[in-house]
Design an enzyme around this catalytic site. Structure first.
Site, PDB file in Angstrom:
ATOM      1  N   ASP A  61      22.493  46.115  16.191  1.00 37.86           N
ATOM      2  CA  ASP A  61      21.104  46.533  16.064  1.00 37.86           C
ATOM      3  C   ASP A  61      20.268  45.327  15.659  1.00 37.86           C
ATOM      4  OD1 ASP A  61      22.248  46.575  13.348  1.00 37.86           O
ATOM      5  OD2 ASP A  61      20.275  47.340  12.795  1.00 37.86           O
ATOM      6  N   GLY A  91      25.899  42.193   6.682  1.00 39.46           N
ATOM      7  CA  GLY A  91      25.871  41.813   5.268  1.00 39.46           C
ATOM      8  C   GLY A  91      24.590  41.067   4.957  1.00 39.46           C
ATOM      9  N   SER A 173      26.886  49.192   7.605  1.00 42.27           N
ATOM     10  CA  SER A 173      26.642  50.486   6.972  1.00 42.27           C
ATOM     11  C   SER A 173      26.664  51.627   7.978  1.00 42.27           C
ATOM     12  CB  SER A 173      25.289  50.462   6.241  1.00 42.27           C
ATOM     13  OG  SER A 173      24.252  50.116   7.140  1.00 42.27           O
ATOM     14  N   ASP A 210      21.942  56.002  10.231  1.00 41.04           N
ATOM     15  CA  ASP A 210      21.936  55.102   9.083  1.00 41.04           C
ATOM     16  C   ASP A 210      20.538  54.524   8.921  1.00 41.04           C
ATOM     17  OD1 ASP A 210      22.776  53.338   7.006  1.00 41.04           O
ATOM     18  OD2 ASP A 210      22.953  51.747   8.484  1.00 41.04           O
ATOM     19  N   SER A 213      20.014  50.663   9.583  1.00 43.19           N
ATOM     20  CA  SER A 213      20.084  50.165  10.962  1.00 43.19           C
ATOM     21  C   SER A 213      18.922  50.750  11.746  1.00 43.19           C
ATOM     22  CB  SER A 213      21.408  50.568  11.617  1.00 43.19           C
ATOM     23  OG  SER A 213      22.508  50.167  10.827  1.00 43.19           O
TER      24      SER A 213
END
Length: 278
Positions: A61, A91, A173, A210, A213
């Site tokens: 993404d 991260g 995530s 999420d 994202s």
């Protein structure tokens, strides 16, 4: 001498919790001064990759976040390592960016020194050794994919230095949502268009499920013939159009109280400057 040896015999292996009480006391003393102990940084990303019939397809993404703020809507998360080796980073964005740049430089020096094209396994080994050296303080989770003389390879490298070699990988995530798509629909030796659609759907699942994202889907197709970087391949979450008009006439809400506080200012100094307009 026997007493010294006996004292060393009492030290046994395993985990040691001697400092747990000390840490609890230090943390409680911080609250007295209005401070608190630092917590782990929460980052958001969805990156993925699969091995298909002729090579590797990587996806990511494009949302970069700073806590609950979207810092960048069109961030590049697929980084160059070598002509046929690319890396997706999740991260801390700065850690992933610098780590991949450093690795690309080291790989170029390795190629110049040996006179041979780089291997995906060699890149992965250098990455995991570097991350293990910093014991997780470099917060970058990486997916390394590429094609070399031994074929197509896909690795996932974790911030503490551990790694996996799998036919399909997700990290970040939104990895749980993305891997559910892979586990349901992945097949060995997929065709290119089906592989691109599968990675696109996996990243889209991460974007929709999420909050960390979002924005667009980037793809990178790596084959023996070369690399095709598909920037902005899809935009699954389009901004909706506002249907209503939320404007109210003055006086709609009653004013219950009104307070005016005057400010008395004294002129201390006054200077006039002419602006040069030529």
């Amino acid at each position: 001498m026997a007493n010294i040896l006996k004292s060393y015999d009492t030290l046994t292996g395993g985990f040691c919790f001697e400092n747990s009480r000390r840490n609890a006391v230090l943390e409680s003393s911080l609250s007295e001064f209005g401070c608190k102990a630092p917590s782990a940084r929460k980052t958001g990303t969805t990156i993925a990759g699969i091995v298909y019939k002729d090579g590797v397809v990587l996806g990511a993404d494009t949302r970069a976040t700073d806590d609950m703020v979207v810092a960048d809507k069109n961030c590049m998360k697929i980084h160059y390592i070598a002509p046929k080796i690319y890396c997706c980073g999740a991260g801390v964005a700065a850690d992933a960016e610098i780590t991949t740049q450093l690795m690309a430089s080291n790989v170029e020096l390795h190629v110049l020194n040996t006179g041979r094209p780089p291997l995906v396994a060699m890149v992965t080994r250098q990455l995991k050794q570097m991350l293990f050296r910093y014991q997780g303080h470099v917060g970058s989770s990486l997916i390394v994919g590429g094609v070399d003389v031994n074929g197509a390879h896909l690795y996932s490298v974790y911030p503490h230095g551990s790694y996996d070699k799998l036919p399909f990988v997700t990290m970040g995530s939104g990895a749980a949502a993305a891997v559910s798509v892979f586990e349901d629909r992945f097949k060995p030796n997929m065709e290119l268009e089906k592989a691109k659609q599968l990675v696109r759907d996996a990243i889209t699942a991460g974007i929709l499920c999420d909050l960390g994202s979002g924005s667009n889907v980037d793809l990178c197709v790596i084959t023996e013939a070369g690399v095709e970087y598909l920037r902005g391949y899809d935009t699954p979450a389009m901004k909706g159009k506002r249907e209503g008009h939320y404007r109210y006439e003055p006086g709609t809400t009653a004013v219950l109280t009104k307070t005016v506080t005057p400010f008395h200012l004294d002129m201390v100094d006054e200077s006039v400057q002419i602006m040069n307009t030529e």
